[in-house]
Design an enzyme around this catalytic site. Structure first.
Site, mmCIF file in Angstrom:
data_model
loop_
_atom_site.group_PDB
_atom_site.id
_atom_site.type_symbol
_atom_site.label_atom_id
_atom_site.label_comp_id
_atom_site.label_asym_id
_atom_site.label_seq_id
_atom_site.Cartn_x
_atom_site.Cartn_y
_atom_site.Cartn_z
ATOM 1 N N ARG A 59 0.837 -1.202 0.000
ATOM 2 C CA ARG A 59 0.000 0.000 0.000
ATOM 3 C C ARG A 59 0.875 1.257 0.000
ATOM 4 O O ARG A 59 0.569 2.246 -0.660
ATOM 5 C CB ARG A 59 -0.927 -0.017 1.205
ATOM 6 C CG ARG A 59 -1.774 -1.303 1.239
ATOM 7 C CD ARG A 59 -2.760 -1.310 2.348
ATOM 8 N NE ARG A 59 -3.856 -0.428 2.016
ATOM 9 C CZ ARG A 59 -4.521 0.312 2.894
ATOM 10 N NH1 ARG A 59 -4.212 0.270 4.157
ATOM 11 N NH2 ARG A 59 -5.488 1.091 2.505
ATOM 12 N N GLN A 94 -9.895 9.207 8.633
ATOM 13 C CA GLN A 94 -9.584 7.819 9.017
ATOM 14 C C GLN A 94 -8.568 7.239 8.039
ATOM 15 O O GLN A 94 -8.098 6.124 8.223
ATOM 16 C CB GLN A 94 -10.864 6.973 8.966
ATOM 17 C CG GLN A 94 -11.936 7.447 9.930
ATOM 18 C CD GLN A 94 -13.277 6.768 9.625
ATOM 19 O OE1 GLN A 94 -13.568 5.703 10.151
ATOM 20 N NE2 GLN A 94 -14.081 7.370 8.798
ATOM 21 N N HIS A 112 -6.341 7.272 12.312
ATOM 22 C CA HIS A 112 -5.903 5.875 12.168
ATOM 23 C C HIS A 112 -4.443 5.772 11.733
ATOM 24 O O HIS A 112 -4.027 4.745 11.211
ATOM 25 C CB HIS A 112 -6.814 5.137 11.178
ATOM 26 C CG HIS A 112 -8.213 4.954 11.703
ATOM 27 N ND1 HIS A 112 -9.263 4.504 10.937
ATOM 28 C CD2 HIS A 112 -8.730 5.156 12.943
ATOM 29 C CE1 HIS A 112 -10.367 4.441 11.677
ATOM 30 N NE2 HIS A 112 -10.066 4.839 12.898
ATOM 31 N N CYS A 142 17.072 4.074 18.018
ATOM 32 C CA CYS A 142 17.726 3.223 19.028
ATOM 33 C C CYS A 142 18.600 2.136 18.397
ATOM 34 O O CYS A 142 19.313 1.434 19.115
ATOM 35 C CB CYS A 142 16.697 2.630 19.993
ATOM 36 S SG CYS A 142 15.683 1.306 19.288
ATOM 37 N N THR A 180 -17.438 7.741 4.252
ATOM 38 C CA THR A 180 -17.203 6.687 5.247
ATOM 39 C C THR A 180 -18.500 5.924 5.492
ATOM 40 O O THR A 180 -19.580 6.513 5.523
ATOM 41 C CB THR A 180 -16.610 7.253 6.553
ATOM 42 O OG1 THR A 180 -16.482 6.183 7.500
ATOM 43 C CG2 THR A 180 -17.436 8.368 7.156
ATOM 44 N N LEU A 206 -21.349 8.198 -1.249
ATOM 45 C CA LEU A 206 -21.889 7.595 -2.470
ATOM 46 C C LEU A 206 -23.306 7.094 -2.240
ATOM 47 O O LEU A 206 -24.165 7.190 -3.108
ATOM 48 C CB LEU A 206 -20.972 6.437 -2.894
ATOM 49 C CG LEU A 206 -21.145 5.895 -4.295
ATOM 50 C CD1 LEU A 206 -20.970 6.982 -5.342
ATOM 51 C CD2 LEU A 206 -20.139 4.765 -4.548
HETATM 52 N N1 APR Z 1 -17.434 8.929 -3.317
HETATM 53 C C1 APR Z 1 -18.003 8.984 -2.087
HETATM 54 N N2 APR Z 1 -18.148 7.918 -1.295
HETATM 55 C C2 APR Z 1 -17.706 6.739 -1.757
HETATM 56 C C3 APR Z 1 -17.101 6.595 -3.025
HETATM 57 C C4 APR Z 1 -16.970 7.758 -3.825
HETATM 58 N N3 APR Z 1 -16.418 7.741 -5.033
HETATM 59 N N4 APR Z 1 -16.771 5.293 -3.199
HETATM 60 C C5 APR Z 1 -17.159 4.648 -2.102
HETATM 61 N N5 APR Z 1 -17.737 5.518 -1.223
HETATM 62 C C6 APR Z 1 -18.291 5.246 0.106
HETATM 63 C C7 APR Z 1 -18.953 3.886 0.239
HETATM 64 O O1 APR Z 1 -20.316 3.980 -0.162
HETATM 65 C C8 APR Z 1 -18.807 3.601 1.718
HETATM 66 O O2 APR Z 1 -19.922 4.105 2.454
HETATM 67 O O3 APR Z 1 -17.217 5.226 1.003
HETATM 68 C C9 APR Z 1 -17.559 4.387 2.113
HETATM 69 C C10 APR Z 1 -16.358 3.514 2.408
HETATM 70 O O4 APR Z 1 -16.608 2.773 3.567
HETATM 71 P P1 APR Z 1 -15.546 1.733 4.148
HETATM 72 O O5 APR Z 1 -15.028 0.880 3.059
HETATM 73 O O6 APR Z 1 -16.155 1.074 5.326
HETATM 74 O O7 APR Z 1 -14.325 2.678 4.574
HETATM 75 P P2 APR Z 1 -14.166 3.600 5.860
HETATM 76 O O8 APR Z 1 -15.487 4.072 6.338
HETATM 77 O O9 APR Z 1 -13.135 4.600 5.544
HETATM 78 O O10 APR Z 1 -13.577 2.568 6.914
HETATM 79 C C11 APR Z 1 -13.247 3.024 8.207
HETATM 80 O O11 APR Z 1 -12.278 0.895 8.645
HETATM 81 O O12 APR Z 1 -10.960 -0.952 8.274
HETATM 82 C C12 APR Z 1 -11.015 0.294 8.798
HETATM 83 O O13 APR Z 1 -9.133 1.507 9.382
HETATM 84 C C13 APR Z 1 -9.974 1.269 8.278
HETATM 85 O O14 APR Z 1 -10.089 3.670 8.320
HETATM 86 C C14 APR Z 1 -10.781 2.497 7.931
HETATM 87 C C15 APR Z 1 -12.058 2.300 8.715
#
Ligand code: APR
Length: 243
Positions: A59, A94, A112, A142, A180, A206
Protein backbone atom coordinates in the site's frame (compact mmCIF):
# COMPACT_ATOMS: atom_id res chain seq x y z
CA UNK A 1 -21.10 32.62 5.04
CA UNK A 2 -22.31 33.92 8.35
CA UNK A 3 -23.82 30.61 9.35
CA UNK A 4 -20.94 28.17 9.28
CA UNK A 5 -17.47 29.36 10.32
CA UNK A 6 -16.18 26.41 12.32
CA UNK A 7 -16.64 23.16 10.49
CA UNK A 8 -15.47 19.68 11.43
CA UNK A 9 -15.05 17.29 8.52
CA UNK A 10 -14.52 13.55 9.02
CA UNK A 11 -13.33 11.68 5.94
CA UNK A 12 -13.09 7.99 5.13
CA UNK A 13 -11.76 5.88 2.30
CA UNK A 14 -14.61 6.92 -0.04
CA UNK A 15 -12.96 10.30 -0.58
CA UNK A 16 -9.85 8.59 -1.98
CA UNK A 17 -11.74 5.96 -4.03
CA UNK A 18 -11.71 8.00 -7.24
CA UNK A 19 -7.96 8.51 -6.82
CA UNK A 20 -7.60 4.73 -7.11
CA UNK A 21 -7.25 3.84 -3.43
CA UNK A 22 -9.47 0.90 -2.48
CA UNK A 23 -12.18 1.34 0.13
CA UNK A 24 -12.58 -1.33 2.81
CA UNK A 25 -16.14 -2.64 2.84
CA UNK A 26 -17.31 -2.07 -0.72
CA UNK A 27 -17.64 -5.11 -3.01
CA UNK A 28 -14.01 -5.03 -4.18
CA UNK A 29 -12.77 -3.48 -0.95
CA UNK A 30 -9.67 -4.36 1.02
CA UNK A 31 -11.55 -6.53 3.51
CA UNK A 32 -13.00 -8.63 0.68
CA UNK A 33 -9.43 -9.64 -0.18
CA UNK A 34 -7.75 -9.79 3.22
CA UNK A 35 -8.79 -10.99 6.64
CA UNK A 36 -8.48 -7.87 8.82
CA UNK A 37 -7.62 -10.09 11.81
CA UNK A 38 -4.48 -11.22 10.02
CA UNK A 39 -3.25 -7.85 8.75
CA UNK A 40 -4.81 -5.17 10.93
CA UNK A 41 -4.69 -6.33 14.55
CA UNK A 42 -1.86 -6.49 17.11
CA UNK A 43 -2.54 -10.25 17.34
CA UNK A 44 -2.13 -10.68 13.59
CA UNK A 45 1.15 -8.77 13.68
CA UNK A 46 2.44 -10.90 16.55
CA UNK A 47 1.48 -14.08 14.69
CA UNK A 48 2.89 -13.14 11.29
CA UNK A 49 4.76 -9.83 11.14
CA UNK A 50 6.15 -10.57 7.67
CA UNK A 51 2.63 -10.83 6.23
CA UNK A 52 1.58 -7.57 7.88
CA UNK A 53 4.68 -5.77 6.59
CA UNK A 54 4.00 -7.12 3.10
CA UNK A 55 0.41 -5.83 3.25
CA UNK A 56 1.43 -2.29 4.26
CA UNK A 57 4.55 -2.23 2.04
CA UNK A 58 2.33 -2.83 -1.00
CA UNK A 59 0.00 0.00 0.00
CA UNK A 60 2.91 2.36 0.76
CA UNK A 61 4.54 1.59 -2.59
CA UNK A 62 1.28 2.35 -4.40
CA UNK A 63 0.89 5.81 -2.88
CA UNK A 64 3.19 7.81 -5.19
CA UNK A 65 1.16 6.47 -8.12
CA UNK A 66 -2.14 7.91 -6.88
CA UNK A 67 -3.04 11.57 -6.95
CA UNK A 68 -5.39 13.73 -4.89
CA UNK A 69 -8.74 14.33 -6.54
CA UNK A 70 -11.19 17.23 -6.76
CA UNK A 71 -12.72 16.37 -3.37
CA UNK A 72 -9.35 16.55 -1.55
CA UNK A 73 -8.61 19.86 -3.28
CA UNK A 74 -12.06 21.27 -2.47
CA UNK A 75 -11.53 20.60 1.25
CA UNK A 76 -8.14 22.34 1.10
CA UNK A 77 -9.83 25.35 -0.53
CA UNK A 78 -12.53 25.29 2.13
CA UNK A 79 -9.85 25.21 4.85
CA UNK A 80 -8.15 28.26 3.32
CA UNK A 81 -11.45 30.06 2.68
CA UNK A 82 -12.74 29.58 6.23
CA UNK A 83 -9.40 30.58 7.71
CA UNK A 84 -9.35 33.80 5.63
CA UNK A 85 -12.71 34.66 7.19
CA UNK A 86 -11.56 33.99 10.74
CA UNK A 87 -13.14 30.54 10.85
CA UNK A 88 -11.67 27.08 10.92
CA UNK A 89 -11.92 23.72 9.23
CA UNK A 90 -10.86 20.80 11.39
CA UNK A 91 -10.11 17.95 9.02
CA UNK A 92 -10.16 14.55 10.70
CA UNK A 93 -9.45 11.56 8.50
CA UNK A 94 -9.58 7.82 9.02
CA UNK A 95 -7.39 7.47 5.95
CA UNK A 96 -3.74 6.56 6.22
CA UNK A 97 -2.91 7.95 2.77
CA UNK A 98 -1.41 11.44 2.31
CA UNK A 99 -3.88 12.67 -0.31
CA UNK A 100 -5.39 15.42 1.86
CA UNK A 101 -1.93 16.88 2.39
CA UNK A 102 -1.00 16.56 -1.27
CA UNK A 103 -4.35 18.14 -2.15
CA UNK A 104 -3.26 21.22 -0.21
CA UNK A 105 -4.74 20.72 3.28
CA UNK A 106 -2.54 22.29 5.94
CA UNK A 107 -3.76 20.60 9.07
CA UNK A 108 -4.95 16.99 9.01
CA UNK A 109 -5.70 14.81 12.03
CA UNK A 110 -4.97 11.22 10.99
CA UNK A 111 -6.90 9.28 13.60
CA UNK A 112 -5.90 5.88 12.17
CA UNK A 113 -2.25 6.80 11.65
CA UNK A 114 -0.21 7.38 8.50
CA UNK A 115 1.17 4.97 5.96
CA UNK A 116 4.21 7.15 5.37
CA UNK A 117 5.37 6.89 8.98
CA UNK A 118 6.82 4.04 11.00
CA UNK A 119 7.30 3.59 14.71
CA UNK A 120 9.64 1.58 16.91
CA UNK A 121 7.79 -0.51 19.49
CA UNK A 122 10.89 -0.49 21.72
CA UNK A 123 11.86 3.18 21.93
CA UNK A 124 8.67 4.82 20.64
CA UNK A 125 10.39 6.76 17.86
CA UNK A 126 7.95 7.90 15.16
CA UNK A 127 9.28 9.16 11.86
CA UNK A 128 8.54 9.59 8.19
CA UNK A 129 9.10 6.29 6.40
CA UNK A 130 8.87 5.79 2.62
CA UNK A 131 10.72 2.50 2.24
CA UNK A 132 9.55 -1.06 2.83
CA UNK A 133 9.56 -2.37 6.38
CA UNK A 134 10.51 -5.94 7.25
CA UNK A 135 10.99 -7.93 10.42
CA UNK A 136 14.72 -7.14 10.47
CA UNK A 137 14.35 -3.39 9.88
CA UNK A 138 16.53 -1.44 12.30
CA UNK A 139 15.16 1.55 14.24
CA UNK A 140 16.93 4.71 13.08
CA UNK A 141 16.95 6.08 16.62
CA UNK A 142 17.73 3.22 19.03
CA UNK A 143 19.38 1.08 16.31
CA UNK A 144 17.67 -2.09 17.52
CA UNK A 145 16.32 -4.63 15.05
CA UNK A 146 12.98 -6.41 14.90
CA UNK A 147 10.63 -3.89 16.47
CA UNK A 148 9.54 -1.55 13.69
CA UNK A 149 5.88 -1.40 12.69
CA UNK A 150 3.74 0.74 10.44
CA UNK A 151 2.39 3.87 12.18
CA UNK A 152 -1.14 2.64 11.62
CA UNK A 153 -3.87 2.12 14.21
CA UNK A 154 -5.12 -1.45 14.17
CA UNK A 155 -8.42 -2.89 15.37
CA UNK A 156 -8.29 -3.07 19.14
CA UNK A 157 -5.93 -0.06 19.42
CA UNK A 158 -6.85 3.48 20.42
CA UNK A 159 -7.17 5.95 17.56
CA UNK A 160 -5.12 9.13 17.71
CA UNK A 161 -6.23 12.75 18.19
CA UNK A 162 -9.50 11.85 19.94
CA UNK A 163 -9.16 14.78 22.37
CA UNK A 164 -8.63 17.26 19.54
CA UNK A 165 -11.56 15.76 17.64
CA UNK A 166 -13.87 16.04 20.66
CA UNK A 167 -12.80 19.66 21.30
CA UNK A 168 -13.36 20.57 17.65
CA UNK A 169 -16.83 18.98 17.56
CA UNK A 170 -17.75 20.80 20.76
CA UNK A 171 -17.09 24.21 19.21
CA UNK A 172 -18.29 23.38 15.68
CA UNK A 173 -21.17 25.01 13.79
CA UNK A 174 -21.43 22.02 11.46
CA UNK A 175 -20.17 18.42 11.41
CA UNK A 176 -19.69 16.80 8.00
CA UNK A 177 -18.97 13.14 7.29
CA UNK A 178 -17.54 12.32 3.86
CA UNK A 179 -16.92 8.93 2.23
CA UNK A 180 -17.20 6.69 5.25
CA UNK A 181 -19.56 3.77 5.86
CA UNK A 182 -19.86 4.65 9.55
CA UNK A 183 -18.90 1.13 10.61
CA UNK A 184 -15.83 1.78 12.72
CA UNK A 185 -15.97 3.44 16.13
CA UNK A 186 -15.11 5.87 17.60
CA UNK A 187 -15.23 7.79 14.28
CA UNK A 188 -18.70 6.41 13.53
CA UNK A 189 -19.89 7.90 16.84
CA UNK A 190 -18.85 11.49 16.02
CA UNK A 191 -22.21 12.24 14.39
CA UNK A 192 -24.06 11.25 17.58
CA UNK A 193 -21.63 13.36 19.65
CA UNK A 194 -22.27 16.33 17.39
CA UNK A 195 -26.03 15.90 17.52
CA UNK A 196 -25.98 15.56 21.31
CA UNK A 197 -24.22 18.93 21.45
CA UNK A 198 -26.75 20.53 19.11
CA UNK A 199 -24.27 20.69 16.21
CA UNK A 200 -26.02 20.04 12.87
CA UNK A 201 -24.60 17.15 10.87
CA UNK A 202 -24.30 16.48 7.17
CA UNK A 203 -23.37 13.36 5.20
CA UNK A 204 -21.71 13.37 1.77
CA UNK A 205 -21.33 9.81 0.53
CA UNK A 206 -21.89 7.59 -2.47
CA UNK A 207 -24.86 6.02 -0.71
CA UNK A 208 -26.52 6.31 2.70
CA UNK A 209 -24.12 5.11 5.40
CA UNK A 210 -25.01 2.97 8.39
CA UNK A 211 -25.69 6.17 10.36
CA UNK A 212 -27.57 7.95 7.61
CA UNK A 213 -30.63 8.46 9.81
CA UNK A 214 -28.63 10.60 12.26
CA UNK A 215 -27.71 13.34 9.78
CA UNK A 216 -29.72 16.54 9.31
CA UNK A 217 -28.56 16.99 5.71
CA UNK A 218 -27.17 14.70 3.06
CA UNK A 219 -25.89 14.69 -0.51
CA UNK A 220 -25.35 11.35 -2.23
CA UNK A 221 -23.01 10.88 -5.17
CA UNK A 222 -19.34 10.54 -6.05
CA UNK A 223 -17.07 12.56 -3.77
CA UNK A 224 -15.44 14.39 -6.70
CA UNK A 225 -18.86 15.74 -7.60
CA UNK A 226 -20.67 16.35 -4.33
CA UNK A 227 -17.76 17.67 -2.24
CA UNK A 228 -16.61 20.49 -4.58
CA UNK A 229 -20.23 21.56 -5.16
CA UNK A 230 -21.01 21.60 -1.45
CA UNK A 231 -17.76 23.39 -0.49
CA UNK A 232 -18.19 26.06 -3.17
CA UNK A 233 -21.80 26.67 -2.11
CA UNK A 234 -20.77 26.96 1.50
CA UNK A 235 -18.02 29.49 0.70
CA UNK A 236 -20.52 31.40 -1.41
CA UNK A 237 -22.74 31.74 1.65
CA UNK A 238 -25.22 29.08 0.67
CA UNK A 239 -25.70 26.87 3.75
CA UNK A 240 -26.81 23.24 3.41
CA UNK A 241 -30.50 22.57 3.43
CA UNK A 242 -32.50 19.40 3.86
CA UNK A 243 -32.34 17.33 0.67
N1 APR B 1 -17.43 8.93 -3.32
C1 APR B 1 -18.00 8.98 -2.09
N2 APR B 1 -18.15 7.92 -1.30
C2 APR B 1 -17.71 6.74 -1.76
C3 APR B 1 -17.10 6.59 -3.02
C4 APR B 1 -16.97 7.76 -3.82
N3 APR B 1 -16.42 7.74 -5.03
N4 APR B 1 -16.77 5.29 -3.20
C5 APR B 1 -17.16 4.65 -2.10
N5 APR B 1 -17.74 5.52 -1.22
C6 APR B 1 -18.29 5.25 0.11
C7 APR B 1 -18.95 3.89 0.24
O1 APR B 1 -20.32 3.98 -0.16
C8 APR B 1 -18.81 3.60 1.72
O2 APR B 1 -19.92 4.11 2.45
O3 APR B 1 -17.22 5.23 1.00
C9 APR B 1 -17.56 4.39 2.11
C10 APR B 1 -16.36 3.51 2.41
O4 APR B 1 -16.61 2.77 3.57
P1 APR B 1 -15.55 1.73 4.15
O5 APR B 1 -15.03 0.88 3.06
O6 APR B 1 -16.16 1.07 5.33
O7 APR B 1 -14.32 2.68 4.57
P2 APR B 1 -14.17 3.60 5.86
O8 APR B 1 -15.49 4.07 6.34
O9 APR B 1 -13.14 4.60 5.54
O10 APR B 1 -13.58 2.57 6.91
C11 APR B 1 -13.25 3.02 8.21
O11 APR B 1 -12.28 0.90 8.65
O12 APR B 1 -10.96 -0.95 8.27
C12 APR B 1 -11.02 0.29 8.80
O13 APR B 1 -9.13 1.51 9.38
C13 APR B 1 -9.97 1.27 8.28
O14 APR B 1 -10.09 3.67 8.32
C14 APR B 1 -10.78 2.50 7.93
C15 APR B 1 -12.06 2.30 8.71
Amino acid sequence: MADYRNIVVLTGSGISAESGVATFRDKDGVWAQYDYREVATPEGFAANPALVHEFYNARRRALPGVQPNAAHRALAELEAGLSARGGRLTLITQNVDDLHERGGAKDVLHMHGELLKATCTLCGDIREWREDLCVETRCRLCRREGAMRPYVVWFGETPRHLGDAADAIMSADLFVSIGTSGSVYPAAGFVAEARALGVPAMELNLEPSENAGLFDFSRYGAATEVVPTWAAALLAGDPPTVS
